[in-house]
Scaffold this active site. Structure first.
Site, PDB file in Angstrom:
ATOM      1  N   ARG A  44      -9.048   5.351  19.446  1.00  0.00           N
ATOM      2  CA  ARG A  44      -8.416   4.943  17.701  1.00  0.00           C
ATOM      3  C   ARG A  44      -7.524   3.156  18.546  1.00  0.00           C
ATOM      4  O   ARG A  44      -7.474   2.419  17.565  1.00  0.00           O
ATOM      5  CB  ARG A  44      -7.408   5.507  16.744  1.00  0.00           C
ATOM      6  CG  ARG A  44      -7.016   4.716  15.566  1.00  0.00           C
ATOM      7  CD  ARG A  44      -5.973   5.858  14.831  1.00  0.00           C
ATOM      8  NE  ARG A  44      -6.635   6.575  14.268  1.00  0.00           N
ATOM      9  CZ  ARG A  44      -7.784   7.016  12.669  1.00  0.00           C
ATOM     10  NH1 ARG A  44      -7.915   5.725  12.523  1.00  0.00           N
ATOM     11  NH2 ARG A  44      -8.503   8.354  13.005  1.00  0.00           N
ATOM     12  N   LEU A  96      -5.563   1.846  11.221  1.00  0.00           N
ATOM     13  CA  LEU A  96      -4.995   0.564  13.329  1.00  0.00           C
ATOM     14  C   LEU A  96      -3.943   0.839  13.246  1.00  0.00           C
ATOM     15  O   LEU A  96      -3.018   1.062  12.578  1.00  0.00           O
ATOM     16  CB  LEU A  96      -5.558  -0.754  12.597  1.00  0.00           C
ATOM     17  CG  LEU A  96      -6.589  -1.779  12.138  1.00  0.00           C
ATOM     18  CD1 LEU A  96      -6.258  -3.022  11.460  1.00  0.00           C
ATOM     19  CD2 LEU A  96      -7.719  -1.443  13.087  1.00  0.00           C
ATOM     20  N   ASN A 148      -3.125  -5.431   1.920  1.00  0.00           N
ATOM     21  CA  ASN A 148      -4.166  -4.529   2.027  1.00  0.00           C
ATOM     22  C   ASN A 148      -4.467  -3.705   0.461  1.00  0.00           C
ATOM     23  O   ASN A 148      -2.994  -4.190  -0.233  1.00  0.00           O
ATOM     24  CB  ASN A 148      -4.055  -2.686   2.517  1.00  0.00           C
ATOM     25  CG  ASN A 148      -5.252  -1.710   2.159  1.00  0.00           C
ATOM     26  OD1 ASN A 148      -5.764  -1.643   2.425  1.00  0.00           O
ATOM     27  ND2 ASN A 148      -4.557  -0.089   1.614  1.00  0.00           N
ATOM     28  N   THR A 149      -5.478  -3.665  -0.388  1.00  0.00           N
ATOM     29  CA  THR A 149      -5.713  -3.232  -1.174  1.00  0.00           C
ATOM     30  C   THR A 149      -5.545  -1.808  -1.153  1.00  0.00           C
ATOM     31  O   THR A 149      -6.784  -0.951  -1.015  1.00  0.00           O
ATOM     32  CB  THR A 149      -6.119  -4.272  -2.197  1.00  0.00           C
ATOM     33  OG1 THR A 149      -6.193  -3.593  -3.779  1.00  0.00           O
ATOM     34  CG2 THR A 149      -7.852  -4.194  -1.758  1.00  0.00           C
ATOM     35  N   HIS A 150      -5.119  -1.244  -2.965  1.00  0.00           N
ATOM     36  CA  HIS A 150      -5.507   0.294  -2.600  1.00  0.00           C
ATOM     37  C   HIS A 150      -5.544   0.430  -4.156  1.00  0.00           C
ATOM     38  O   HIS A 150      -4.584   0.078  -4.836  1.00  0.00           O
ATOM     39  CB  HIS A 150      -3.546   0.917  -2.191  1.00  0.00           C
ATOM     40  CG  HIS A 150      -4.523   2.577  -2.052  1.00  0.00           C
ATOM     41  ND1 HIS A 150      -4.745   3.350  -0.892  1.00  0.00           N
ATOM     42  CD2 HIS A 150      -3.439   3.470  -3.663  1.00  0.00           C
ATOM     43  CE1 HIS A 150      -4.798   4.955  -1.549  1.00  0.00           C
ATOM     44  NE2 HIS A 150      -4.234   4.783  -3.092  1.00  0.00           N
ATOM     45  N   ASP A 174      -0.569   3.333   3.909  1.00  0.00           N
ATOM     46  CA  ASP A 174      -0.502   2.949   2.510  1.00  0.00           C
ATOM     47  C   ASP A 174       0.882   2.939   1.675  1.00  0.00           C
ATOM     48  O   ASP A 174       1.523   3.908   1.187  1.00  0.00           O
ATOM     49  CB  ASP A 174      -0.670   4.092   1.368  1.00  0.00           C
ATOM     50  CG  ASP A 174      -2.396   4.085   1.677  1.00  0.00           C
ATOM     51  OD1 ASP A 174      -3.011   3.130   2.301  1.00  0.00           O
ATOM     52  OD2 ASP A 174      -2.979   4.974   1.096  1.00  0.00           O
TER      53      ASP A 174
HETATM   54  C1  GRF Z   1     -11.407  -0.137  -3.276  1.00  0.00           C
HETATM   55  O1  GRF Z   1     -11.073   0.089  -3.807  1.00  0.00           O
HETATM   56  C2  GRF Z   1      -9.844  -0.651  -2.684  1.00  0.00           C
HETATM   57  O2  GRF Z   1      -8.733  -0.696  -2.472  1.00  0.00           O
HETATM   58  C3  GRF Z   1     -10.407   1.035  -1.390  1.00  0.00           C
HETATM   59  O3  GRF Z   1     -12.268   0.647  -1.073  1.00  0.00           O
HETATM   60  C4  GRF Z   1     -12.513  -0.085  -2.685  1.00  0.00           C
HETATM   61  C5  GRF Z   1     -13.277  -1.319  -1.993  1.00  0.00           C
HETATM   62  O4  GRF Z   1     -14.210  -1.749  -2.595  1.00  0.00           O
HETATM   63  N1  GRF Z   1      -9.040   0.788  -0.568  1.00  0.00           N
HETATM   64  P1  GRF Z   1     -15.636  -2.864  -2.644  1.00  0.00           P
HETATM   65  O5  GRF Z   1     -16.056  -1.923  -0.856  1.00  0.00           O
HETATM   66  O6  GRF Z   1     -14.496  -4.040  -1.846  1.00  0.00           O
HETATM   67  O7  GRF Z   1     -16.658  -2.464  -3.525  1.00  0.00           O
END
Ligand code: GRF
Length: 208
Positions: free
Chosen positions: A76, A104, A118-120, A156
């Site tokens: 990693r 990472l 990041n988006t979660h 997260d």
């Molecule tokens: C999103 O829901 C993001 O939050 C998660 O993976 C998904 C990515 O979607 N970590 P895409 O590959 O951009 O369609």
């Protein structure tokens, strides 16, 4: 040091590196919003690389499989250093994870601490991890959503920048619920990134 003077709502001069592993629909939204993406980095072959190429954006694969793959042998730190090398070569100021499937380690945070977003697909701190949508469904919650946050060494868990709720429908599957969450992410993430840039991530990662 601050970079060249820019209007507060301008993204001029800021260089985004987007990390992807999957279908890349959020990457598409970032590009459609005109965000200054200079490189897309993937950890595995995926549609996100094709999207980058279609938009004339540099696309680089740092393939996990050449760093031990997906099991215990995965190196990693070495992989992370490979990603950082690519981002550095493209003079990236702000790192944007958009469906990136690898956590990472310290070398990334040493280089870009506080500048990795990041988006979660859940309302953190609820349902962290890879199966956030399935976990929310299994828990029977009436409302879930998405979270844009600063990435830290813990998965997260970084400071939350934006959240938005999404109602769970009785007939939802993980796929239908995730797609409705992603519709929100495709709007919330670009808007939040613009806000972060306006607040002071400048060229070279400076803050103003
Ligand atoms: C999103 O829901 C993001 O939050 C998660 O993976 C998904 C990515 O979607 N970590 P895409 O590959 O951009 O369609």
């Amino acid at each position: 040091m601050a970079g060249p003077l820019r209007r507060a709502d301008s993204v001029t001069g800021v260089r985004l590196g987007v990390l992807v592993s999957g279908t890349g629909t959020i990457l598409e939204a970032l590009l459609a919003e005109g965000l200054p993406v200079v490189v897309v980095v993937a950890d595995r072959p995926c549609r996100g690389l094709d999207i980058a190429a279609e938009h004339g954006v540099a696309a680089e694969l740092v393939d996990r499989r050449t760093f031990g793959g997906f099991g215990d042998a995965f190196e990693r730190d070495t992989f992370t250093r490979g990603v950082v090398e690519v981002l550095g070569r493209h003079d990236v100021d702000l790192v944007v994870m958009a469906g990136f499937g690898t956590v990472l380690t310290r070398p990334a945070h040493d280089a870009y601490g506080g500048r990795i977003l990041n988006t979660h697909p859940a309302l953190l701190p609820a349902f962290p991890g890879w199966h956030a949508v399935e976990d929310a469904l299994a828990a029977g919650v009436a409302v879930t959503g998405c979270t844009v946050h600063v990435a830290t060494l813990d998965m997260d868990a970084g400071p939350v920048l934006a959240q938005e709720e999404v109602a769970v429908r009785p007939d939802d599957t993980a796929a239908t619920l995730h797609e409705r969450i992603k519709e929100v992410e495709r709007r919330l993430y670009p808007a939040t990134i613009r806000r972060v840039i306006a607040a002071g991530v400048g060229p070279g990662g400076s803050t103003r």
